[in-house]
Each structure stands twice: as structure tokens, then as C-alpha cells.
Design a protein around this motif. Structure first.
Motif, short mmCIF file in Angstrom:
data_model
loop_
_atom_site.label_atom_id
_atom_site.label_comp_id
_atom_site.label_asym_id
_atom_site.label_seq_id
_atom_site.Cartn_x
_atom_site.Cartn_y
_atom_site.Cartn_z
N PHE A 219 0.83 -1.21 0.00
CA PHE A 219 0.00 0.00 0.00
C PHE A 219 0.87 1.27 0.00
O PHE A 219 0.50 2.27 -0.63
CB PHE A 219 -0.92 0.00 1.21
CG PHE A 219 -1.94 -1.11 1.19
CD1 PHE A 219 -2.32 -1.70 -0.01
CD2 PHE A 219 -2.51 -1.57 2.36
CE1 PHE A 219 -3.25 -2.73 -0.04
CE2 PHE A 219 -3.44 -2.59 2.35
CZ PHE A 219 -3.81 -3.17 1.15
N SER A 220 2.00 1.22 0.71
CA SER A 220 2.88 2.38 0.72
C SER A 220 3.46 2.66 -0.67
O SER A 220 3.56 3.82 -1.09
CB SER A 220 4.02 2.18 1.73
OG SER A 220 3.50 1.98 3.02
N MET A 221 3.83 1.61 -1.38
CA MET A 221 4.32 1.79 -2.76
C MET A 221 3.22 2.35 -3.65
O MET A 221 3.48 3.18 -4.53
CB MET A 221 4.80 0.45 -3.32
CG MET A 221 6.06 -0.07 -2.65
SD MET A 221 7.45 1.08 -2.74
CE MET A 221 7.69 1.16 -4.51
N ASN A 241 8.13 4.32 4.84
CA ASN A 241 6.81 4.18 4.23
C ASN A 241 5.70 4.90 5.00
O ASN A 241 4.96 5.71 4.44
CB ASN A 241 6.45 2.69 4.09
CG ASN A 241 7.27 2.01 3.03
OD1 ASN A 241 7.68 2.63 2.05
ND2 ASN A 241 7.52 0.72 3.21
N SER A 242 5.57 4.57 6.30
CA SER A 242 4.48 5.18 7.07
C SER A 242 4.68 6.69 7.23
O SER A 242 3.70 7.46 7.20
CB SER A 242 4.40 4.52 8.45
OG SER A 242 5.60 4.72 9.17
N MET A 243 5.93 7.15 7.33
CA MET A 243 6.20 8.58 7.42
C MET A 243 5.84 9.29 6.11
O MET A 243 5.28 10.40 6.12
CB MET A 243 7.68 8.82 7.75
CG MET A 243 8.02 10.27 8.07
SD MET A 243 9.77 10.49 8.40
CE MET A 243 9.92 9.61 9.95
N TYR A 244 6.11 8.62 4.98
CA TYR A 244 5.75 9.22 3.69
C TYR A 244 4.23 9.38 3.59
O TYR A 244 3.74 10.42 3.12
CB TYR A 244 6.26 8.33 2.56
CG TYR A 244 5.98 8.88 1.17
CD1 TYR A 244 6.91 9.72 0.54
CD2 TYR A 244 4.81 8.58 0.50
CE1 TYR A 244 6.66 10.23 -0.72
CE2 TYR A 244 4.56 9.09 -0.76
CZ TYR A 244 5.48 9.92 -1.37
OH TYR A 244 5.23 10.44 -2.62
N PHE A 301 -6.71 7.09 1.35
CA PHE A 301 -5.91 5.87 1.25
C PHE A 301 -4.69 5.93 2.16
O PHE A 301 -4.33 4.95 2.83
CB PHE A 301 -5.51 5.64 -0.20
CG PHE A 301 -4.83 4.32 -0.43
CD1 PHE A 301 -5.45 3.13 -0.08
CD2 PHE A 301 -3.56 4.27 -0.98
CE1 PHE A 301 -4.83 1.92 -0.29
CE2 PHE A 301 -2.93 3.05 -1.19
CZ PHE A 301 -3.56 1.88 -0.84
N SER A 302 -4.02 7.09 2.19
CA SER A 302 -2.85 7.24 3.06
C SER A 302 -3.26 7.15 4.54
O SER A 302 -2.50 6.64 5.37
CB SER A 302 -2.16 8.57 2.78
OG SER A 302 -3.05 9.64 2.99
N ASN A 303 -4.48 7.62 4.87
CA ASN A 303 -4.97 7.49 6.24
C ASN A 303 -5.14 6.02 6.62
O ASN A 303 -4.82 5.61 7.75
CB ASN A 303 -6.30 8.24 6.37
CG ASN A 303 -6.76 8.34 7.80
OD1 ASN A 303 -5.97 8.14 8.72
ND2 ASN A 303 -8.02 8.63 8.01
#
Length: 604
Positions: A219-221, A241-244, A301-303
Motif C-alpha cells: 500500500f505504501s508503494m 513508508n508510514s512517514m511518507y 488511502f494514506s490514512n
């Protein structure tokens, strides 16, 4: 000894009865050497011992005999019930069932066979058993020969089919109920085995943790690719990833980023230089413009990705707490994650404890092992334990040796965790110290401590820790008992208060009755005083009545005095004195009149 097939009583058991050659000639010569066969049958209702009539083993394999097993009439002519031992309770049935499944002779079974199995006679006694494991255990206990196949298999099939008809007082419904109840209790006991150590929770949590790692990376990618069209420079600045995802959620449209949002960026990135670099990159970015609806979807989505990363941390903490409860020594030795992976790959902590050290060493590298065996190459040196820090810290030439040593210690730790009563991490810490000493020995040559000395220290510390844990448990138990006593006392006081209130109410009612009785007595005395002049007989009768009334009132007062208070007693005494004075005043005119009458009689 050869007879025709028509005259032979055992023609069903003749060898080759379907062929023309043996229809005319019977094989009853094989019955010369005969044995006395008894078959043991284990049922949910109890143990049964069946005596098989003289039957040769070869004849039992005929199709005709197999068909005769299906009919109860023919089967009764072959088999008779010798003894039956019913189980006393469901718990006894479960204990015997567990013993049979483990191949152990239970005390009930031993007593049953010793009592009912014939030991002496001309014919040789043979016991037929359906399970080979329990047959081997019975052969060690008794001096009789055990048979498990051939005739016994066919007879066991028939007994299983007609068991409720062979045992008197047992119906098919009762037999099925017993089987169903025992099956449920047996399965429930197997599921509840080692119930305090929920290693199944560890297996599920480590599997979910691995799945979350894969999903979060995927999901991060996806967020990187999606948001990268709008702000491509952010990928090089923020690599985690999570920070991005959190930064992309905060920034939104890069054109709206200003100096005011620099502080919030620093809080997310935790670096002022990175925050300043993001601000400068947003001003000179080569990304394309993005619509508000696209930004909304990216933020949503990022949330989700950020919430998954937060849940992963919570799950990791849960796994750490579970490992400290279930396998504290293994977790202290090799870490929570690697230890949980070993338990998951083995299937349970019990299975891991049963594995030898050589299996634990290559656990997780089965494909490489079989490939090496097939190609005759070098076998793998480590499997899942490669993720431990010890193998990474060891030199290349010592990786195989330290992995073998670490697998040995992991086996010891898993066995201690599986079979110890009170879980402590003392042994795991000591085993970890041993692995550290072995690492230093490979590098510097310093001799490590002996395993015996280390284990003695660990046993002493473990006993102290266990005593402390027991002391704490006893304190908790005492506190619980004190709370229960206080609750019982509070309930008793409440009931006592209610009884006292009821007693006071009863005393007030009695007092009111007394007052009414005293008032009635006074009225009677006033009415009877003038009528006393008519005759002495009437006065004597009235005196008796008054005395009886006074005695009854005194008895009633004595009964009430037990529940009265001192103040109430004083009031009663006053009322008693008043009553006695009134009685004396009523009696004085009567006595004076008697004296006058006597004087008149003397004068006449």
C-alpha cells in the motif's frame, strides 16, 4: 479326519468352499490344533470380553463368513459375551479413553482382564485386540499371547455392529448417546490440553504480523506512485513508508504549503532539515497539477495505511506480552518474533519441544534441505534462526557452529517453557549469556562457563522467583477471602438490623395490649366494688379471677422483659406498682366489711 462338506458342522469355515475340489472334502483337519480366543472390545459404555467359539483363521477370510457377520443370528452362534465392565461415570470413561489412545493399560482394564480372562486349561488362551499399541502394552502386563489381525479384525467388526444386541440392558440409543458424549468430552479435553499457554494466539498473531508487513509495503508503494505524479521530489527526501504516507496526508496540494505549516512538518518528520527541504522542494517541484477529488482519495488511502501501521505496532506489543506468558525463556533467548515464528512453523509449542536440535536448526529451510539432498550438495546451516542477532554478529566461518549451538539452546528453552508449571525467564537469560560467551570464545578464545554450573545458578534463581510468585498468589487469595468475609458480615448485619426492627415493633404491640388489659381490669374492679356487699362468696370468686389475671399479666411481662431496654424496664416497674396499689385499694373495703359482719354475728 477328512469329512464330506455335507456332514461337516463347520462347513462355512472350510478352506476354498467355492471350489469343486473342497466341496467334497473339508479342511477340518486344521481344527486339531485349536486355541481359546477371547476378544477385547472397548466401548464408550465399558469394556467387554467376548469368547469366540472354535474357529480357524483361514476360514474367517471367506466371503461367506464375512456375510455371516452381518446377521445377528449367525454372529451369535460364533461369539458369546464372557464379561462386561461398565464405566462408573463419564470421567472414568474419559480417563480410560485417554489411556487407550496413548497405549497405556489403565487400572480398570487390568483388573477386568485379571478377573475374567482364563489362565489355566488344556487349550491355549489368546487375547484378540484391535489396536496394536494397546496389544503390545497388554503383552508386557500379562503372560498371554496377543493377536491383532485376521480373525480379530472380522470379529471386532461384527461386535461393533451388534454390540447393543450382545449386551443385555443396553439399547442402540443408549450406546449411541454414550459414544456421542464420550466423543465430545474427548475432543474437548484435547482442545483444552495446555489451556493456560495459548500458543494458538501466538501462531495467529505472527501470521497476521507478517501479512501486515506485506500489505503495508504494498500500500505504501501504491501511495508513492499515486502521490508521486504530483510531488515526485518527496520520495527521495522521505524514505520510510508510514512517514511518507503521513507527510502526503499533511501536505495535500504542494502549492498550498507555506512557512506556517513548517512546524507541523517537523513534528511528523522529526527533523528540521528535512522539513525545510520538503518546503523548498514543493516550491520548485516538477510534478503535475492535481484535482481536489484526487487529493481526497489519496488522503483517505494514506490514512488507511497510517492506521494499519499503528495497528501493526499494537499487534507487535500484544505478541510480546503473549510470548512473555507462553514462552518466556524462548523469547528471552532468541527474541519474541523469531520465537513466535519457530512456534508457528512447528505447529505448537509442544511440537517444538519434541523436535531435536538438528531439526530446530534447519526449521524453515526444508526446500533447501531436500534440494541439497537431491543434488547431493551442501545442506543448509540454518533456517528461521538466521534472523537472530547472534548469527549476524558471528564471523562467516563461525556461522554454522553458532547456529548449531543456538538451536541446542532453543530446544532446551522450548522444553522448559512447555513443561514448567510457573513461567519464568530465568533460564532464557542464562542461556542467552551462554550464547554470548560462546560468541566471545570463537572470537577471543576465552573459555565459557560449563553448562552444569550455569544450570545450577539458574535453578536457584528460578526457585526463588517461583517462591515469590507463589507468595504473591497467596496474598491475592487471602485478600479475596477477606473481601468475601466482609461481604458476608455486611449481609449478616443488615439481616440483624432487620430482625431488631421487627423485635421492637413486636414489643410496642405487646405494650399496647398490656395497657388495654390494665384499663379493662380497672373498669372491672370499679364495677365489682359495690356488688361485693351482696356476699362473701362472690367476692372470693372475683379475688381468684383477679389473682389469675394478675399472674397472667406478670407472665406476659416476664416474656417481654428479655427484649426490653433498661428505660422500658423502668416504665414497666412503674406500671406494676400502680397496678398493685389499685389492687390493694380495691381489697381494703372488702376486708373492712368482713370485720363488721363478724362483729354483728358475735353480737347476735
Amino acid at each position: 479326519m477328512w469329512q464330506s462338506a455335507e456332514t461337516c458342522e463347520r462347513r462355512l469355515f472350510c478352506r476354498g468352499a467355492g471350489s469343486e475340489r473342497t466341496r467334497s472334502v473339508c479342511c477340518c483337519r486344521d481344527l486339531l490344533i485349536m486355541v481359546l480366543l477371547h476378544v477385547l472390545f472397548e466401548h464408550a459404555a465399558g469394556y467387554a470380553l467376548f469368547a469366540v467359539k472354535e474357529v480357524e483363521e483361514i476360514g474367517m477370510l471367506l466371503p461367506q463368513v464375512e456375510e455371516s457377520v452381518l446377521s445377528i443370528g449367525k454372529f451369535n452362534s460364533m461369539v458369546s459375551l464372557a464379561a462386561f465392565f461398565p464405566f462408573k461415570s463419564a470421567q472414568a470413561a474419559l480417563e480410560n479413553m485417554n489411556a487407550i489412545s496413548e497405549g497405556v493399560v489403565h487400572a480398570d482394564l487390568k483388573l477386568f482382564l485379571e478377573t475374567n480372562l482364563p489362565r489355566s486349561g488344556k487349550k491355549k488362551a489368546v487375547l484378540g485386540v484391535s489396536d496394536a499399541k494397546i496389544g503390545a502394552a497388554l503383552q508386557e502386563e500379562f503372560s498371554i499371547s496377543i493377536q491383532t489381525g485376521g480373525v480379530v479384525a472380522e470379529i471386532g467388526r461384527g461386535v461393533r455392529l451388534h454390540f447393543h444386541s450382545l449386551v443385555k440392558g443396553l439399547t442402540a440409543q443408549a450406546a449411541s448417546k454414550a459414544q456421542l458424549g464420550l466423543g465430545h468430552s474427548y475432543s474437548r479435553a484435547k482442545v483444552k490440553f495446555n489451556v493456560n499457554r495459548a500458543d494458538n494466539m501466538i501462531i495467529q498473531s505472527i501470521a497476521l504480523l507478517d501479512q501486515l508487513d506485506k500489505d503495508i509495503n504494498t500500500f505504501s508503494m501504491r501511495v508513492r506512485e499515486w502521490y508521486g505524479y504530483h510531488f515526485p521530489e518527496l520520495i527521495k527526501i522521505v524514505s520510510e513508508n508510514s512517514m511518507y504516507c503521513r507527510v502526503a496526508q499533511l501536505i495535500g496540494n504542494r502549492k498550498e504549503l507555506s512557512e506556517e505549516s513548517l512546524e507541523s512538518l517537523e513534528e511528523v518528520v522529526m527533523d528540521s532539515a528535512k522539513a525545510q527541504a520538503i518546503l523548498e522542494a514543493s516550491r520548485s517541484s516538477m510534478g503535475m497539477d492535481i484535482s481536489p477529488i484526487d487529493l481526497i482519495n489519496i488522503e483517505r488511502f494514506s490514512n488507511r495505511v497510517v492506521s494499519l501501521a499503528a495497528y501493526r505496532l499494537e499487534l507487535q506489543e500484544y505478541l510480546r506480552s503473549k510470548m512473555s506468558q507462553v514462552a518466556p525463556n524462548l523469547a528471552a533467548l532468541i527474541g519474541e518474533v523469531v520465537g513466535a515464528r519457530l512456534i508457528s512453523h512447528a505447529g505448537s509449542l509442544t511440537n517444538l519441544a519434541k523436535y531435536p536440535a538438528s531439526t530446530v536448526q534447519i526449521l524453515g529451510a526444508e526446500k533447501a534441505l531436500f534440494r541439497a539432498l537431491k543434488t547431493r550438495g551442501n545442506t543448509p546451516k540454518y533456517g528461521l534462526i538466521f534472523h537472530s542477532t547472534f548469527i549476524g554478529r558471528a564471523a562467516a566461518k563461525n556461522k554454522g557452529r553458532i547456529s548449531r549451538y543456538l538451536a541446542n539452546k532453543c530446544t532446551i528453552a522450548s522444553r522448559i517453557d512447555c513443561f514448567s508449571e510457573l513461567p519464568t525467564s530465568v533460564f532464557g537469560d542464562k542461556l542467552r549469556e551462554q550464547v554470548e560467551e560462546r560468541l566471545s570464545f570463537y572470537e577471543t578464545g576465552e573459555l565459557p562457563r560449563k553448562n552444569v554450573d550455569v544450570m545450577k545458578e539458574a535453578v536457584k534463581e528460578a526457585t526463588d522467583v517461583a517462591a515469590e510468585i507463589k507468595r504473591k498468589l497467596e496474598k491475592k487469595e487471602k485478600k479475596r477471602k477477606k473481601r468475601e468475609k466482609k461481604l458476608l458480615e455486611a449481609n449478616g448485619e443488615a439481616s440483624g438490623d432487620a430482625e431488631v426492627e421487627n423485635g421492637e415493633a413486636e414489643t410496642t404491640v405487646v405494650k399496647k395490649k398490656k395497657k388495654k388489659q390494665a384499663a379493662e381490669e380497672m373498669e372491672v374492679q370499679e364495677e365489682e366494688a359495690p356488688a361485693a356487699e351482696n356476699g362473701a362468696e362472690e367476692t372470693s370468686k372475683k379475688k381468684k379471677k383477679r389473682k389469675s389475671d394478675v399472674e397472667e399479666a406478670a407472665a406476659a411481662e416476664n416474656q417481654v422483659e428479655e427484649t426490653d431496654t433498661p428505660a422500658k424496664k423502668k416504665k414497666k416497674q412503674k406500671t406494676e406498682t400502680v397496678e398493685t396499689e389499685a389492687a390493694e385499694e380495691a381489697e381494703t373495703p372488702v376486708t373492712e366489711k368482713k370485720k363488721k359482719k363478724k362483729k354483728r354475728e358475735n353480737a347476735d
